[in-house]
Design a protein around this motif. Structure first.
Motif, PDB file in Angstrom:
ATOM      1  N   GLN A  20       0.813  -1.216   0.000  1.00 13.09           N
ATOM      2  CA  GLN A  20       0.000   0.000   0.000  1.00 13.09           C
ATOM      3  C   GLN A  20       0.848   1.268   0.000  1.00 13.09           C
ATOM      4  OE1 GLN A  20      -2.808   0.306   3.191  1.00 13.09           O
ATOM      5  NE2 GLN A  20      -3.813   2.059   2.303  1.00 13.09           N
ATOM      6  N   HIS A  21       1.930   1.283   0.779  1.00 10.15           N
ATOM      7  CA  HIS A  21       2.731   2.503   0.894  1.00 10.15           C
ATOM      8  C   HIS A  21       3.529   2.818  -0.371  1.00 10.15           C
ATOM      9  CE1 HIS A  21       5.286  -0.814   2.294  1.00 10.15           C
ATOM     10  NE2 HIS A  21       6.309  -0.082   1.902  1.00 10.15           N
ATOM     11  N   TYR A  22       3.563   1.915  -1.347  1.00 16.85           N
ATOM     12  CA  TYR A  22       4.228   2.190  -2.619  1.00 16.85           C
ATOM     13  C   TYR A  22       3.238   2.562  -3.710  1.00 16.85           C
ATOM     14  CZ  TYR A  22       8.673   0.264  -0.947  1.00 16.85           C
ATOM     15  OH  TYR A  22       9.837   0.028  -0.271  1.00 16.85           O
ATOM     16  N   ASN A  23       1.983   2.740  -3.346  1.00 20.85           N
ATOM     17  CA  ASN A  23       0.947   2.958  -4.345  1.00 20.85           C
ATOM     18  C   ASN A  23       0.136   4.223  -4.101  1.00 20.85           C
ATOM     19  OD1 ASN A  23       0.879   0.455  -6.162  1.00 20.85           O
ATOM     20  ND2 ASN A  23       1.112  -0.376  -4.115  1.00 20.85           N
ATOM     21  N   ASN A  24       0.704   5.191  -3.439  1.00 20.64           N
ATOM     22  CA  ASN A  24      -0.002   6.448  -3.233  1.00 20.64           C
ATOM     23  C   ASN A  24       0.147   7.324  -4.468  1.00 20.64           C
ATOM     24  OD1 ASN A  24      -0.900   5.914  -0.616  1.00 20.64           O
ATOM     25  ND2 ASN A  24       1.073   6.501   0.249  1.00 20.64           N
ATOM     26  N   GLY A  25      -0.912   7.977  -4.841  1.00 25.47           N
ATOM     27  CA  GLY A  25      -0.880   8.822  -6.026  1.00 25.47           C
ATOM     28  C   GLY A  25      -1.373   8.058  -7.242  1.00 25.47           C
ATOM     29  N   GLY A  26      -1.076   8.563  -8.397  1.00 27.45           N
ATOM     30  CA  GLY A  26      -1.604   7.981  -9.623  1.00 27.45           C
ATOM     31  C   GLY A  26      -0.695   6.989 -10.308  1.00 27.45           C
ATOM     32  N   ILE A  27       0.491   6.734  -9.772  1.00 23.03           N
ATOM     33  CA  ILE A  27       1.433   5.814 -10.412  1.00 23.03           C
ATOM     34  C   ILE A  27       2.131   4.995  -9.330  1.00 23.03           C
ATOM     35  CG2 ILE A  27       3.257   7.563 -10.440  1.00 23.03           C
ATOM     36  CD1 ILE A  27       4.261   6.319 -13.086  1.00 23.03           C
ATOM     37  N   GLU A  28       2.330   3.727  -9.612  1.00 22.76           N
ATOM     38  CA  GLU A  28       3.050   2.890  -8.652  1.00 22.76           C
ATOM     39  C   GLU A  28       4.514   3.318  -8.618  1.00 22.76           C
ATOM     40  OE1 GLU A  28       0.604  -1.199  -9.320  1.00 22.76           O
ATOM     41  OE2 GLU A  28       2.589  -1.325  -8.416  1.00 22.76           O
ATOM     42  N   ALA A  29       5.118   3.203  -7.471  1.00 21.91           N
ATOM     43  CA  ALA A  29       6.513   3.633  -7.291  1.00 21.91           C
ATOM     44  C   ALA A  29       7.441   2.953  -8.288  1.00 21.91           C
ATOM     45  CB  ALA A  29       6.970   3.365  -5.861  1.00 21.91           C
ATOM     46  N   ILE A  30       7.271   1.656  -8.515  1.00 19.04           N
ATOM     47  CA  ILE A  30       8.179   0.938  -9.418  1.00 19.04           C
ATOM     48  C   ILE A  30       8.080   1.478 -10.844  1.00 19.04           C
ATOM     49  CG2 ILE A  30       6.584  -0.953  -9.965  1.00 19.04           C
ATOM     50  CD1 ILE A  30      10.378  -1.299  -9.282  1.00 19.04           C
ATOM     51  N   ASP A  31       6.897   1.873 -11.267  1.00 13.39           N
ATOM     52  CA  ASP A  31       6.736   2.437 -12.609  1.00 13.39           C
ATOM     53  C   ASP A  31       7.409   3.801 -12.723  1.00 13.39           C
ATOM     54  OD1 ASP A  31       5.254   0.215 -13.455  1.00 13.39           O
ATOM     55  OD2 ASP A  31       3.379   1.106 -12.732  1.00 13.39           O
ATOM     56  N   TYR A  32       7.305   4.602 -11.659  1.00 14.04           N
ATOM     57  CA  TYR A  32       7.968   5.900 -11.643  1.00 14.04           C
ATOM     58  C   TYR A  32       9.486   5.721 -11.665  1.00 14.04           C
ATOM     59  CZ  TYR A  32       9.615  10.428 -10.040  1.00 14.04           C
ATOM     60  OH  TYR A  32      10.283  11.608  -9.931  1.00 14.04           O
ATOM     61  N   ILE A  33       9.980   4.786 -10.866  1.00 10.41           N
ATOM     62  CA  ILE A  33      11.425   4.533 -10.821  1.00 10.41           C
ATOM     63  C   ILE A  33      11.926   4.084 -12.188  1.00 10.41           C
ATOM     64  CG2 ILE A  33      13.179   2.993  -9.839  1.00 10.41           C
ATOM     65  CD1 ILE A  33      11.447   3.101  -7.215  1.00 10.41           C
ATOM     66  N   LYS A  34      11.199   3.180 -12.829  1.00  9.05           N
ATOM     67  CA  LYS A  34      11.591   2.709 -14.160  1.00  9.05           C
ATOM     68  C   LYS A  34      11.629   3.867 -15.150  1.00  9.05           C
ATOM     69  CE  LYS A  34      10.483  -0.740 -17.659  1.00  9.05           C
ATOM     70  NZ  LYS A  34       9.558  -1.808 -18.057  1.00  9.05           N
ATOM     71  N   GLN A  35      10.627   4.718 -15.082  1.00  8.77           N
ATOM     72  CA  GLN A  35      10.560   5.878 -15.974  1.00  8.77           C
ATOM     73  C   GLN A  35      11.758   6.805 -15.753  1.00  8.77           C
ATOM     74  OE1 GLN A  35       7.487   8.645 -14.899  1.00  8.77           O
ATOM     75  NE2 GLN A  35       7.274   9.392 -16.971  1.00  8.77           N
ATOM     76  N   GLN A  36      12.124   7.035 -14.514  1.00  6.20           N
ATOM     77  CA  GLN A  36      13.203   7.968 -14.194  1.00  6.20           C
ATOM     78  C   GLN A  36      14.592   7.395 -14.474  1.00  6.20           C
ATOM     79  OE1 GLN A  36      12.713  11.269 -13.264  1.00  6.20           O
ATOM     80  NE2 GLN A  36      10.663  10.672 -13.896  1.00  6.20           N
ATOM     81  N   LEU A  37      14.771   6.094 -14.235  1.00  7.09           N
ATOM     82  CA  LEU A  37      16.106   5.500 -14.369  1.00  7.09           C
ATOM     83  C   LEU A  37      16.442   5.042 -15.782  1.00  7.09           C
ATOM     84  CD1 LEU A  37      16.407   3.398 -11.096  1.00  7.09           C
ATOM     85  CD2 LEU A  37      17.308   5.674 -11.577  1.00  7.09           C
ATOM     86  N   GLY A  38      15.449   4.811 -16.602  1.00  4.48           N
ATOM     87  CA  GLY A  38      15.725   4.343 -17.959  1.00  4.48           C
ATOM     88  C   GLY A  38      16.531   3.053 -17.927  1.00  4.48           C
ATOM     89  N   LYS A  39      17.683   3.058 -18.604  1.00  2.56           N
ATOM     90  CA  LYS A  39      18.518   1.857 -18.667  1.00  2.56           C
ATOM     91  C   LYS A  39      19.058   1.446 -17.301  1.00  2.56           C
ATOM     92  CE  LYS A  39      19.928   2.557 -23.431  1.00  2.56           C
ATOM     93  NZ  LYS A  39      21.025   2.778 -24.364  1.00  2.56           N
ATOM     94  N   GLY A  40      19.145   2.371 -16.373  1.00  2.00           N
ATOM     95  CA  GLY A  40      19.619   2.062 -15.031  1.00  2.00           C
ATOM     96  C   GLY A  40      18.641   1.243 -14.207  1.00  2.00           C
ATOM     97  N   PHE A  41      17.428   1.064 -14.714  1.00  3.30           N
ATOM     98  CA  PHE A  41      16.417   0.292 -13.995  1.00  3.30           C
ATOM     99  C   PHE A  41      16.849  -1.153 -13.776  1.00  3.30           C
ATOM    100  CE2 PHE A  41      12.448  -2.250 -14.042  1.00  3.30           C
ATOM    101  CZ  PHE A  41      11.888  -1.768 -12.862  1.00  3.30           C
ATOM    102  N   VAL A  42      17.549  -1.739 -14.743  1.00  2.90           N
ATOM    103  CA  VAL A  42      18.024  -3.124 -14.599  1.00  2.90           C
ATOM    104  C   VAL A  42      18.970  -3.225 -13.406  1.00  2.90           C
ATOM    105  CG1 VAL A  42      19.381  -4.965 -15.682  1.00  2.90           C
ATOM    106  CG2 VAL A  42      17.663  -3.723 -17.010  1.00  2.90           C
ATOM    107  N   ASP A  43      19.875  -2.274 -13.272  1.00  3.93           N
ATOM    108  CA  ASP A  43      20.801  -2.271 -12.139  1.00  3.93           C
ATOM    109  C   ASP A  43      20.059  -2.093 -10.819  1.00  3.93           C
ATOM    110  OD1 ASP A  43      23.009  -2.552 -13.843  1.00  3.93           O
ATOM    111  OD2 ASP A  43      23.134  -0.387 -14.136  1.00  3.93           O
ATOM    112  N   TYR A  44      19.044  -1.243 -10.820  1.00  4.95           N
ATOM    113  CA  TYR A  44      18.220  -1.044  -9.632  1.00  4.95           C
ATOM    114  C   TYR A  44      17.568  -2.359  -9.209  1.00  4.95           C
ATOM    115  CZ  TYR A  44      14.199   0.480  -6.871  1.00  4.95           C
ATOM    116  OH  TYR A  44      13.253   0.612  -5.900  1.00  4.95           O
TER     117      TYR A  44
END
Length: 87
Positions: A20-44
């Motif tokens: 629940q705490h990763y799903n506040n707002g209109g986007i899940e945290a993991i989707d936001y992180i993927k969007q922001q990190l781009g290719k670095g998401f695999v390393d994350y």
């Protein structure tokens, strides 16, 4: 009918796949992180997989951490597959 993440009922939350705490707002945290990190998401994802693999023995609910490791590994596999196949 629930159409926003904040409207999801408590029965739909899951500590591994949809905390629940990763799903506040209109986007899940993991989707936001993927969007922001781009290719670095695999390393994350790899780092989080390693973190959960390392600490499962020390946790009150070890299977939960192993499932979290698998969840991040699955996201990592998806991201690598998307990159290899140009998705």
């Amino acid at each position: 009918m629930a159409n926003k993440l904040n409207d999801v009922t408590p029965a739909q939350w899951d500590a591994v796949t949809k905390p629940q705490h990763y799903n506040n707002g209109g986007i899940e945290a993991i989707d936001y992180i993927k969007q922001q990190l781009g290719k670095g998401f695999v390393d994350y994802c790899e780092g989080n997989t390693l973190k959960y693999i390392h600490r499962w023995r020390y946790k009150e609910h070890p299977v939960q951490d192993l499932r979290k490791a698998r969840w991040y590994l699955d996201r990592m596999i998806e991201a690598v597959d998307e990159a290899e196949n140009g998705l």
